[in-house]
Scaffold this motif. Structure first.
Motif, PDB file in Angstrom:
ATOM      1  N   GLN A 127       0.826  -1.202   0.000  1.00  0.00           N
ATOM      2  CA  GLN A 127       0.000   0.000   0.000  1.00  0.00           C
ATOM      3  C   GLN A 127       0.864   1.258   0.000  1.00  0.00           C
ATOM      4  O   GLN A 127       0.568   2.225  -0.693  1.00  0.00           O
ATOM      5  N   GLU A 128       1.949   1.226   0.795  1.00  0.00           N
ATOM      6  CA  GLU A 128       2.842   2.381   0.852  1.00  0.00           C
ATOM      7  C   GLU A 128       3.525   2.613  -0.491  1.00  0.00           C
ATOM      8  O   GLU A 128       3.685   3.749  -0.943  1.00  0.00           O
ATOM      9  N   ARG A 129       3.937   1.526  -1.145  1.00  0.00           N
ATOM     10  CA  ARG A 129       4.569   1.661  -2.453  1.00  0.00           C
ATOM     11  C   ARG A 129       3.596   2.234  -3.477  1.00  0.00           C
ATOM     12  O   ARG A 129       3.952   3.085  -4.299  1.00  0.00           O
ATOM     13  N   LEU A 130       2.331   1.760  -3.441  1.00  0.00           N
ATOM     14  CA  LEU A 130       1.308   2.265  -4.352  1.00  0.00           C
ATOM     15  C   LEU A 130       1.063   3.746  -4.121  1.00  0.00           C
ATOM     16  O   LEU A 130       0.919   4.530  -5.065  1.00  0.00           O
ATOM     17  N   TRP A 131       1.023   4.138  -2.837  1.00  0.00           N
ATOM     18  CA  TRP A 131       0.810   5.540  -2.499  1.00  0.00           C
ATOM     19  C   TRP A 131       1.964   6.406  -2.999  1.00  0.00           C
ATOM     20  O   TRP A 131       1.754   7.499  -3.532  1.00  0.00           O
ATOM     21  N   GLU A 132       3.191   5.902  -2.878  1.00  0.00           N
ATOM     22  CA  GLU A 132       4.345   6.653  -3.356  1.00  0.00           C
ATOM     23  C   GLU A 132       4.300   6.808  -4.874  1.00  0.00           C
ATOM     24  O   GLU A 132       4.624   7.874  -5.416  1.00  0.00           O
ATOM     25  N   GLN A 133       3.879   5.738  -5.579  1.00  0.00           N
ATOM     26  CA  GLN A 133       3.755   5.817  -7.019  1.00  0.00           C
ATOM     27  C   GLN A 133       2.699   6.837  -7.417  1.00  0.00           C
ATOM     28  O   GLN A 133       2.890   7.612  -8.362  1.00  0.00           O
ATOM     29  N   ASN A 134       1.578   6.861  -6.700  1.00  0.00           N
ATOM     30  CA  ASN A 134       0.520   7.829  -6.986  1.00  0.00           C
ATOM     31  C   ASN A 134       0.997   9.247  -6.742  1.00  0.00           C
ATOM     32  O   ASN A 134       0.672  10.170  -7.494  1.00  0.00           O
ATOM     33  N   LYS A 135       1.778   9.442  -5.666  1.00  0.00           N
ATOM     34  CA  LYS A 135       2.287  10.774  -5.369  1.00  0.00           C
ATOM     35  C   LYS A 135       3.224  11.246  -6.478  1.00  0.00           C
ATOM     36  O   LYS A 135       3.242  12.420  -6.842  1.00  0.00           O
ATOM     37  N   VAL A 136       4.013  10.314  -7.018  1.00  0.00           N
ATOM     38  CA  VAL A 136       4.919  10.664  -8.107  1.00  0.00           C
ATOM     39  C   VAL A 136       4.123  11.110  -9.322  1.00  0.00           C
ATOM     40  O   VAL A 136       4.443  12.104  -9.984  1.00  0.00           O
ATOM     41  N   MET A 137       3.055  10.367  -9.634  1.00  0.00           N
ATOM     42  CA  MET A 137       2.227  10.709 -10.778  1.00  0.00           C
ATOM     43  C   MET A 137       1.528  12.048 -10.567  1.00  0.00           C
ATOM     44  O   MET A 137       1.493  12.902 -11.447  1.00  0.00           O
ATOM     45  N   ILE A 138       0.950  12.248  -9.363  1.00  0.00           N
ATOM     46  CA  ILE A 138       0.254  13.488  -9.067  1.00  0.00           C
ATOM     47  C   ILE A 138       1.236  14.649  -9.047  1.00  0.00           C
ATOM     48  O   ILE A 138       0.918  15.759  -9.442  1.00  0.00           O
ATOM     49  N   GLY A 139       2.452  14.393  -8.584  1.00  0.00           N
ATOM     50  CA  GLY A 139       3.454  15.435  -8.477  1.00  0.00           C
ATOM     51  C   GLY A 139       4.227  15.678  -9.756  1.00  0.00           C
ATOM     52  O   GLY A 139       5.240  16.375  -9.726  1.00  0.00           O
ATOM     53  N   TYR A 140       3.800  15.118 -10.878  1.00  0.00           N
ATOM     54  CA  TYR A 140       4.485  15.308 -12.149  1.00  0.00           C
ATOM     55  C   TYR A 140       4.510  16.785 -12.510  1.00  0.00           C
ATOM     56  O   TYR A 140       3.506  17.490 -12.384  1.00  0.00           O
ATOM     57  N   THR A 141       5.637  17.289 -12.939  1.00  0.00           N
ATOM     58  CA  THR A 141       5.754  18.679 -13.356  1.00  0.00           C
ATOM     59  C   THR A 141       6.352  18.758 -14.749  1.00  0.00           C
ATOM     60  O   THR A 141       7.100  17.875 -15.179  1.00  0.00           O
ATOM     61  N   PHE A 142       6.019  19.834 -15.439  1.00  0.00           N
ATOM     62  CA  PHE A 142       6.532  20.096 -16.780  1.00  0.00           C
ATOM     63  C   PHE A 142       6.872  21.581 -16.859  1.00  0.00           C
ATOM     64  O   PHE A 142       5.988  22.425 -16.721  1.00  0.00           O
ATOM     65  N   HIS A 143       8.142  21.886 -17.007  1.00  0.00           N
ATOM     66  CA  HIS A 143       8.597  23.283 -17.001  1.00  0.00           C
ATOM     67  C   HIS A 143       8.161  23.999 -15.729  1.00  0.00           C
ATOM     68  O   HIS A 143       7.817  25.189 -15.759  1.00  0.00           O
ATOM     69  N   GLY A 144       8.141  23.269 -14.617  1.00  0.00           N
ATOM     70  CA  GLY A 144       7.750  23.863 -13.349  1.00  0.00           C
ATOM     71  C   GLY A 144       6.256  23.929 -13.119  1.00  0.00           C
ATOM     72  O   GLY A 144       5.808  24.397 -12.066  1.00  0.00           O
ATOM     73  N   MET A 145       5.454  23.442 -14.075  1.00  0.00           N
ATOM     74  CA  MET A 145       3.995  23.463 -13.951  1.00  0.00           C
ATOM     75  C   MET A 145       3.502  22.158 -13.347  1.00  0.00           C
ATOM     76  O   MET A 145       3.977  21.081 -13.722  1.00  0.00           O
ATOM     77  N   ASN A 146       2.531  22.251 -12.434  1.00  0.00           N
ATOM     78  CA  ASN A 146       1.897  21.047 -11.917  1.00  0.00           C
ATOM     79  C   ASN A 146       0.851  20.560 -12.919  1.00  0.00           C
ATOM     80  O   ASN A 146       0.674  21.142 -13.997  1.00  0.00           O
ATOM     81  N   MET A 147       0.135  19.512 -12.582  1.00  0.00           N
ATOM     82  CA  MET A 147      -0.804  18.898 -13.529  1.00  0.00           C
ATOM     83  C   MET A 147      -1.922  19.851 -13.933  1.00  0.00           C
ATOM     84  O   MET A 147      -2.335  19.891 -15.095  1.00  0.00           O
ATOM     85  N   SER A 148      -2.440  20.632 -12.991  1.00  0.00           N
ATOM     86  CA  SER A 148      -3.513  21.575 -13.300  1.00  0.00           C
ATOM     87  C   SER A 148      -3.016  22.667 -14.234  1.00  0.00           C
ATOM     88  O   SER A 148      -3.697  23.041 -15.207  1.00  0.00           O
ATOM     89  N   GLN A 149      -1.832  23.186 -13.948  1.00  0.00           N
ATOM     90  CA  GLN A 149      -1.252  24.217 -14.812  1.00  0.00           C
ATOM     91  C   GLN A 149      -0.926  23.659 -16.183  1.00  0.00           C
ATOM     92  O   GLN A 149      -1.121  24.331 -17.206  1.00  0.00           O
TER      93      GLN A 149
END
Length: 211
Positions: free
Chosen positions: A10-32
């Motif tokens: 469960q902890e590994r899955l949560w860490e993977q999800n955090k990585v996906m949610i925390g993805y950035t592109f040119h300093g922009m988060n997913m919403s940006q």
């Protein structure tokens, strides 16, 4: 032991999800990034509408669905920034590879549309140097100049706008745009598939087999 192993998974899955949610592109988060993506999609739609207006003398919706977006431009710029990062300040190489990569992308998009809908939603047959109406020299050269404009000027303006907006607004508006477009796209995708000759032929074949 089983319980501890389950918690570890469960902890590994949560860490993977955090990585996906925390993805950035040119300093922009997913919403940006979503807002950035739809800005380019809208600009592509507007550019094509203007070009068609100039060529044919009439306004025409150049989007796949009802909303004013050509997401091929959003995806195209996103892919280009990953591919061209090593040469983004070498404008000669950027122009050449912008011509080549965009033309390949245009060709692949045309092939997918032909497979799915039995048609392509642009036609270059009126151009002097073209390939089956889906590619032309004028368009290829234009993609190179567009790459220079985006990398040299326009993207910095788009990113400045995205970063200047309130994050809560960006999060809300990005979600609204994404959900609205997915619904719009799904409805029109199903309608176009059902209206395509390939779907009709498959339907006729299935009726023959049943009888």
């Amino acid at each position: 032991l089983f319980r501890s192993g389950h918690l570890l998974n469960q902890e590994r899955l949560w860490e993977q999800n955090k990585v996906m949610i925390g993805y950035t592109f040119h300093g922009m988060n997913m919403s940006q990034l979503a807002l950035w993506f739809f800005i380019y999609s809208f600009c592509g739609w507007a550019m094509e509408c203007v070009v068609i207006r100039i060529q044919l003398g009439r306004w025409e919706n150049r989007g796949f669905a009802k909303l004013p977006f050509c997401v091929i431009y959003g995806f195209g710029v996103f892919i280009a920034y990953h591919l061209f990062q090593p040469i983004e300040h070498n404008y000669v190489a950027l122009y050449i590879w912008g011509c080549i990569a965009a033309t390949i992308f245009e060709y692949l998009t045309a092939q997918v549309m032909l497979r799915l809908f039995d048609e392509v939603w642009w036609d270059y047959t009126h151009k002097k140097i073209n390939y089956k109406g889906i590619l032309c020299l004028q368009s290829t050269l234009g993609w190179g100049f567009l790459a220079l404009f985006i990398f040299g000027i326009f993207n910095q303006l788009v990113e400045n706008l995205v970063f200047a907006l309130d994050e809560r607004f960006v999060c809300f508006f990005g979600a609204v745009l994404t959900i609205s477009y997915l619904i719009d796209f799904t409805i029109h995708f199903i309608q176009n598939i059902q209206n395509s000759e390939s779907f009709k032929n498959m339907d006729i074949l299935s009726r023959i087999i049943r009888h």
